[in-house]
Motif scaffolding. Structure first.
Motif, PDB file in Angstrom:
ATOM      1  N   SER A 472      20.294  58.871   8.929  1.00  0.00           N
ATOM      2  CA  SER A 472      21.418  58.242   9.639  1.00  0.00           C
ATOM      3  C   SER A 472      20.959  57.502  10.885  1.00  0.00           C
ATOM      4  O   SER A 472      21.537  57.650  11.963  1.00  0.00           O
ATOM      5  N   SER A 473      19.912  56.724  10.748  1.00  0.00           N
ATOM      6  CA  SER A 473      19.402  55.970  11.888  1.00  0.00           C
ATOM      7  C   SER A 473      20.027  54.583  11.927  1.00  0.00           C
ATOM      8  O   SER A 473      20.045  53.864  10.931  1.00  0.00           O
ATOM      9  N   LEU A 474      20.521  54.219  13.106  1.00  0.00           N
ATOM     10  CA  LEU A 474      21.076  52.886  13.301  1.00  0.00           C
ATOM     11  C   LEU A 474      20.022  51.902  13.782  1.00  0.00           C
ATOM     12  O   LEU A 474      20.351  50.767  14.124  1.00  0.00           O
ATOM     13  N   CYS A 475      18.774  52.339  13.876  1.00  0.00           N
ATOM     14  CA  CYS A 475      17.709  51.494  14.411  1.00  0.00           C
ATOM     15  C   CYS A 475      17.734  50.123  13.759  1.00  0.00           C
ATOM     16  O   CYS A 475      17.663  49.999  12.537  1.00  0.00           O
ATOM     17  N   GLY A 476      17.849  49.109  14.588  1.00  0.00           N
ATOM     18  CA  GLY A 476      17.904  47.755  14.066  1.00  0.00           C
ATOM     19  C   GLY A 476      19.311  47.222  13.951  1.00  0.00           C
ATOM     20  O   GLY A 476      19.506  46.024  13.747  1.00  0.00           O
TER      21      GLY A 476
END
Length: 514
Positions: A472-476
């Motif tokens: 669940s990474s929003l990186c970017g």
């Protein structure tokens, strides 16, 4: 109007931000914190832990770092001091119940099975419905039940419930004659005790993320090549020895709207999709250039540490890692104080670990699992309802609308479970949106529409993160995420003056200060 009672579980970064924003809008939150101090994951770390990103990217929107902190990557103690100053400045401490374990929470309200809208109304506070929290004071061993109107879970996904790989019978830690512990236990030791624990011992560290790397370096510092520390891991991930290659400020590039124009985003329209497609060669060129720099500057081919996947995938998964003082690390590898062993799997035998790739036996006195935590299980277990628990742990990625609201669990928000390159940045943005919902600034769409939006984000994360999408990474996509929540709240998502500034200057938490 009746004053609603808000309960916040956890006093880490997300819990403190939730408490502050609730107070700023006239709510009277009560915070339950298991530890005796604030700070979440920062309260118990190993000696060498530092912030992984420049401090300018890890600060609250309305509370800058003090001038006394000049290091771009503050130490654990400096981060803790910063969080304590934030809590003191906004008078959060009186609202926190320390040494308070929430043993369970049960919902007392109408059945949710027939609802088409969250809570039946799309609002935070329905006509009926309460949560009962059973809270144990760990110092007095007494238990009390609190009845509240809304619960904000800020439990954090990187503490408390360790993840340890499963092994076939007769091949797990039970056959090992030494000690096998999780990094959580090692991190909880005082610095001197931790050094004494590994001194003169053959240590195997399982996992090569930030924690595994830090533990290996500490063991190498204590023992040297006489008793080398072996790191056993499945695959390499990209590491940055410098956030500013060739003078280019990578964080500024990552947090710019121009960079987000290069990628496809969940729910984007035709025009933005077309732009991302047309700019895909530029996107490829930029990431390839950065990969080339990293491989050359860290000499990754020499150490067989070139990841099999792209730098972009690791960045979008939140798995890219800052490697401070890389020359010191590689010196310890060359001198034999740290040994790297890459294998898809391993097992235990009486005197150590057996590497499946080539049947190598590695003798050990201590095995430390730096294999992360089971965040979904921790959230699941707090619900007394098996149905609600299954909604949390029933899929690889915990599905949250706006990375906050579980569509089929009433009067609950979960904050800090979705990550970004800066977890503080994402958590504070989510808190601001969540308090807007509590205030009634906006209503939520139907449950079906929320689940469709979650599915769009799932698809996006699968495309950019591959097998790691469950993180669940929003990186970017942090700016894109903030654009959505700004629109929900009736705020202009363009937070800077002028087209050039909005397109090329980096966005940070201070751009969203109220």
């Amino acid at each position: 109007m009746e004053k609603k009672q808000i309960a916040i579980i956890g006093a880490g970064v997300a819990g403190l931000a939730a408490c502050k924003h609730c107070l700023s809008k006239g709510f009277n939150p009560i915070v339950f914190e298991l530890e005796s101090q604030i700070g979440g994951v920062w309260t118990k770390t190993i000696r060498t832990t530092r912030l992984q990103i420049p401090r300018a990217m890890y600060q609250f929107s309305d509370f800058p770092w003090p001038p006394s902190v000049t290091d771009d990557f503050p130490t654990q103690q400096q981060v803790l001091d910063y969080l304590r100053s934030y809590a003191t400045h906004f008078n959060l401490i009186p609202h926190i119940n320390f040494n308070s374990r929430v043993k369970g929470m049960s919902y007392d309200g109408p059945s949710t099975d027939t609802w088409s809208l969250w809570n039946g109304t799309g609002e935070a506070f329905p006509p009926q419905g309460k949560w009962n929290l059973t809270v144990e004071n760990t110092q007095t061993a007494t238990t009390k039940v609190y009845t509240v109107d809304f619960v904000i879970l800020c439990l954090g996904r990187f503490k408390d419930v360790p993840y340890i790989p499963k092994f076939p019978a007769g091949e797990g830690p039970e056959v090992f004659q030494g000690q096998a512990i999780h990094s959580m236990k090692y991190s909880a030791m005082e610095n001197q005790k931790a050094a004494e624990f590994v001194k003169g011992k053959k240590v195997v560290v399982v996992g090569f993320g930030k924690t595994g790397l830090d533990i290996a370096r500490e063991c190498a510092h204590v023992n040297g090549p006489e008793n080398p520390c072996t790191v056993v891991y499945r695959r390499d991930h990209w590491k940055l020895g410098n956030w500013f290659p060739w003078g280019i400020q990578v964080p500024n590039f990552i947090f710019s709207r121009f960079r987000e124009l290069l990628i496809h985003k969940p729910g984007e329209g035709f025009l933005l999709s077309l732009v991302a497609t047309l700019l895909s060669p530029l996107r490829w060129a930029i990431w390839t250039l950065l990969e080339t720099y990293i491989k050359m500057s860290l000499q990754l081919p020499k150490f067989d540490m070139v990841p099999p996947h792209s730098l972009s995938q690791d960045m979008h998964s939140g798995l890219i890692m800052y490697l401070p003082n890389p020359e010191n690390f590689f010196d310890t590898v060359k001198e034999g104080s740290i040994k790297l062993k890459k294998s898809p799997s391993f097992s235990f035998y009486e005197k150590g670990v057996l590497i499946s790739k080539d049947n190598t036996k590695i003798e050990a006195d201590i095995v430390i699992f730096a294999t992360g935590f089971n965040g979904p299980k921790k959230v699941k277990d707090i619900f007394e309802s098996p149905t609600f628990g299954q909604l949390i742990e029933g899929s690889p990625r915990v599905g949250l609308y706006r990375e906050c609201i579980p569509p089929r669990i009433p009067q609950v928000a979960i904050i800090g479970f979705s990550e970004g390159l800066s977890s503080l940045y994402v958590s504070e943005s989510t808190c601001r949106w969540m308090v807007g919902l509590l205030e009634g600034k906006f209503k939520l769409p139907s449950i079906i529409e929320m689940e469709k939006d979650i599915a769009r984000w799932d698809q996006y994360m699968k495309q950019v993160s591959g097998e790691y999408y469950h993180l669940s990474s929003l990186c970017g996509a942090e700016i894109w995420y903030n654009d959505q929540i700004c629109k929900d709240m009736g705020m202009n998502p363009m937070r800077k003056n002028g087209l050039f500034s909005n397109l090329f200057q980096p966005y940070g938490s201070t751009d969203y200060a109220e």
